[in-house]
Scaffold this motif. Structure first.
Motif, short mmCIF file in Angstrom:
data_model
loop_
_atom_site.label_atom_id
_atom_site.label_comp_id
_atom_site.label_asym_id
_atom_site.label_seq_id
_atom_site.Cartn_x
_atom_site.Cartn_y
_atom_site.Cartn_z
N LEU A 252 0.84 -1.20 0.00
CA LEU A 252 0.00 0.00 0.00
C LEU A 252 0.87 1.26 0.00
O LEU A 252 0.63 2.21 -0.76
CB LEU A 252 -0.89 -0.03 1.25
CG LEU A 252 -2.19 0.76 1.17
CD1 LEU A 252 -3.13 0.10 0.14
CD2 LEU A 252 -2.88 0.78 2.54
N THR A 253 1.90 1.24 0.83
CA THR A 253 2.82 2.38 0.91
C THR A 253 3.49 2.61 -0.45
O THR A 253 3.60 3.75 -0.91
CB THR A 253 3.90 2.11 1.99
OG1 THR A 253 3.27 1.64 3.16
CG2 THR A 253 4.69 3.37 2.29
N VAL A 254 3.93 1.49 -1.08
CA VAL A 254 4.58 1.61 -2.39
C VAL A 254 3.63 2.25 -3.40
O VAL A 254 4.01 3.18 -4.14
CB VAL A 254 5.03 0.21 -2.89
CG1 VAL A 254 5.43 0.25 -4.36
CG2 VAL A 254 6.18 -0.30 -2.04
N ILE A 255 2.37 1.80 -3.42
CA ILE A 255 1.38 2.33 -4.38
C ILE A 255 1.15 3.83 -4.14
O ILE A 255 1.17 4.64 -5.06
CB ILE A 255 0.05 1.54 -4.27
CG1 ILE A 255 0.26 0.10 -4.76
CG2 ILE A 255 -1.05 2.22 -5.10
CD1 ILE A 255 -0.92 -0.82 -4.53
N ILE A 256 0.97 4.18 -2.87
CA ILE A 256 0.72 5.60 -2.55
C ILE A 256 1.90 6.46 -2.97
O ILE A 256 1.75 7.50 -3.62
CB ILE A 256 0.43 5.77 -1.03
CG1 ILE A 256 -0.91 5.12 -0.69
CG2 ILE A 256 0.42 7.24 -0.64
CD1 ILE A 256 -1.21 5.01 0.79
N LEU A 257 3.13 5.98 -2.65
CA LEU A 257 4.32 6.76 -3.02
C LEU A 257 4.42 6.91 -4.53
O LEU A 257 4.80 7.97 -5.05
CB LEU A 257 5.59 6.08 -2.47
CG LEU A 257 5.78 6.17 -0.95
CD1 LEU A 257 6.97 5.33 -0.50
CD2 LEU A 257 5.95 7.62 -0.51
N LYS A 258 4.04 5.84 -5.26
CA LYS A 258 4.11 5.88 -6.72
C LYS A 258 3.12 6.93 -7.26
O LYS A 258 3.47 7.76 -8.13
CB LYS A 258 3.78 4.48 -7.29
CG LYS A 258 4.02 4.34 -8.78
CD LYS A 258 5.51 4.33 -9.08
CE LYS A 258 5.78 4.57 -10.55
NZ LYS A 258 7.19 4.83 -10.82
N SER A 264 3.39 14.54 -8.69
CA SER A 264 4.23 15.68 -8.28
C SER A 264 5.44 15.82 -9.21
O SER A 264 5.95 14.82 -9.74
CB SER A 264 4.64 15.48 -6.83
OG SER A 264 6.01 15.66 -6.67
N ASP A 265 5.91 17.05 -9.39
CA ASP A 265 7.04 17.29 -10.29
C ASP A 265 8.37 17.11 -9.58
O ASP A 265 9.35 16.67 -10.17
CB ASP A 265 6.98 18.71 -10.86
CG ASP A 265 5.76 18.84 -11.77
OD1 ASP A 265 5.33 17.79 -12.31
OD2 ASP A 265 5.24 19.95 -11.90
N ASP A 266 8.41 17.44 -8.28
CA ASP A 266 9.72 17.39 -7.62
C ASP A 266 9.90 16.18 -6.69
O ASP A 266 10.82 16.13 -5.90
CB ASP A 266 9.99 18.71 -6.86
CG ASP A 266 8.76 19.21 -6.18
OD1 ASP A 266 8.48 20.41 -6.23
OD2 ASP A 266 8.03 18.35 -5.57
#
Ligand code: UDP
Ligand code: MG
Length: 316
Positions: A252-258, A264-266
């Motif tokens: 879940l964390t991986v998906i959210i971070l992706k 986001s651009d930065d």
């Protein structure tokens, strides 16, 4: 028959005549009907020849000889299968245990109604290298087994009601935990009696320091068997679920971070540089392994004779 004395022995030729004479003296003095069962655990000295000679003068002696040295547990188990007395008393062959304790042990089983009475060598005549680790070992065994009133689990001198020895199986090196085996089989009236102990008169001890390592490993095995022996999924399923849950959170964390990195651009997210990615992989694989172990355990139990092995104490 009142008493069966079961004596496992391995290369104890010097002690046997004196031991037999002493036991016979106690038995005759108290008028017990008895048998002495020697289990020769593959001795390479003259032990068995001496037993044969002793049995010529005393018809109460029975003996078997293993083809090789199997260990004290198999020797005791064999003696237990053979025993015919109402009370079964085990004793080491090395004269460290005193046959004078027999009458009181017998009385405690017969009159006080105990299932098992274990000797307690309160004052021991053994080297310090043995007595100190033994204290620690017994404290752990008390805690794990829940038998709180025993100071000396592994004392060779013990007395049992016959039903106890007929309903337990001592295997491997489990002779250290016979009270625990008895408790698991449903024999909970377990007591202790202080017994006199003597230094080894002849020969030398047959157990080295590895007894403590093996002792702890066996205790772990027994604890596990007692708790999860017929329901392995209860532990492996729990661990597997826990791992899957951790893995799920990591994914879940991986998906959210992706998603955040796409929006986001930065902020750039590299999957293979993320600790959560590896955590999810490891946790999922471990979770699957726990589950498979649980299922295999359940399949083994399904085919085991132990799965419905109960001891019924009373019936109407
Ligand atoms: N014994 C046995 N088989 C073995 C080791 C020991 O039958 O493989 C017997 C040994 O002859 C003795 C008893 O078990 O009668 C206790 O052994 P020992 O005196 O060496 O143990 P300790 O008193 O040092 O704990
Ligand atoms: Mg000994």
């Amino acid at each position: 028959m009142d008493i069966s004395v079961v004596i496992p022995l391995y290369n104890e030729e010097e002690s046997l005549p004196e031991l037999t004479q002493w036991i016979t003296h106690v038995m005759n003095g108290n008028g017990y009907s008895y048998e002495i069962i020697f289990v020769d655990d593959g001795s390479t000295d003259d032990s068995f020849r001496i037993i044969k000679r002793l049995s010529k003068d005393n018809g109460n002696i029975r003996a078997v000889r293993f083809s090789r040295n199997y260990g004290k547990s198999p020797a005791l188990n064999t003696g237990f299968r053979m025993a015919q007395g109402d009370v079964v008393i085990t004793m080491d062959a090395d004269l460290q245990d005193s046959p004078d304790e027999i009458p009181e042990l017998f009385r405690m089983i017969k009159e006080d109604g105990y299932d098992l009475v274990s000797g307690w060598k309160k004052k021991r005549y053994d080297p310090l290298s043995k007595t100190i680790p033994t204290k620690l070992f017994n404290a752990t065994a008390r805690k794990v087994s829940g038998i709180k009133n025993l100071h000396d689990f592994n004392c060779g001198l013990k007395a049992y009601r016959r039903q106890v020895v007929k309903n337990i199986e001592v295997y491997g090196d489990m002779h250290r935990y016979i009270p625990y085996l008895a408790k698991n089989a449903g024999f909970t009236k377990i007591a202790e009696k202080e017994v006199k102990h003597r230094a080894r008169k002849y020969g030398h001890t047959k157990f080295g320091l590895d007894r403590f390592v093996n002792g702890y490993l066996d205790l772990g095995t027994l604890w596990f068997q007692t708790k999860f022996g017929v329901k392995p999924m209860h532990i492996f399923g729990l661990l597997g679920s826990l791992m899957f849950f951790i893995g799920f959170l990591a994914v879940l964390t991986v998906i959210i971070l992706k998603i955040v990195s796409i929006c986001s651009d930065d902020f750039n997210f590299y999957l293979t540089k993320s600790v959560y990615f590896y955590l999810s992989l490891a946790a999922m694989i471990m979770g699957l392994q726990f589950f498979l172990t649980g299922f295999v355990g359940e399949l083994i139990i399904r085919n085991s004779a132990e799965r419905n092995n109960y001891l019924i104490s009373e019936e109407i």
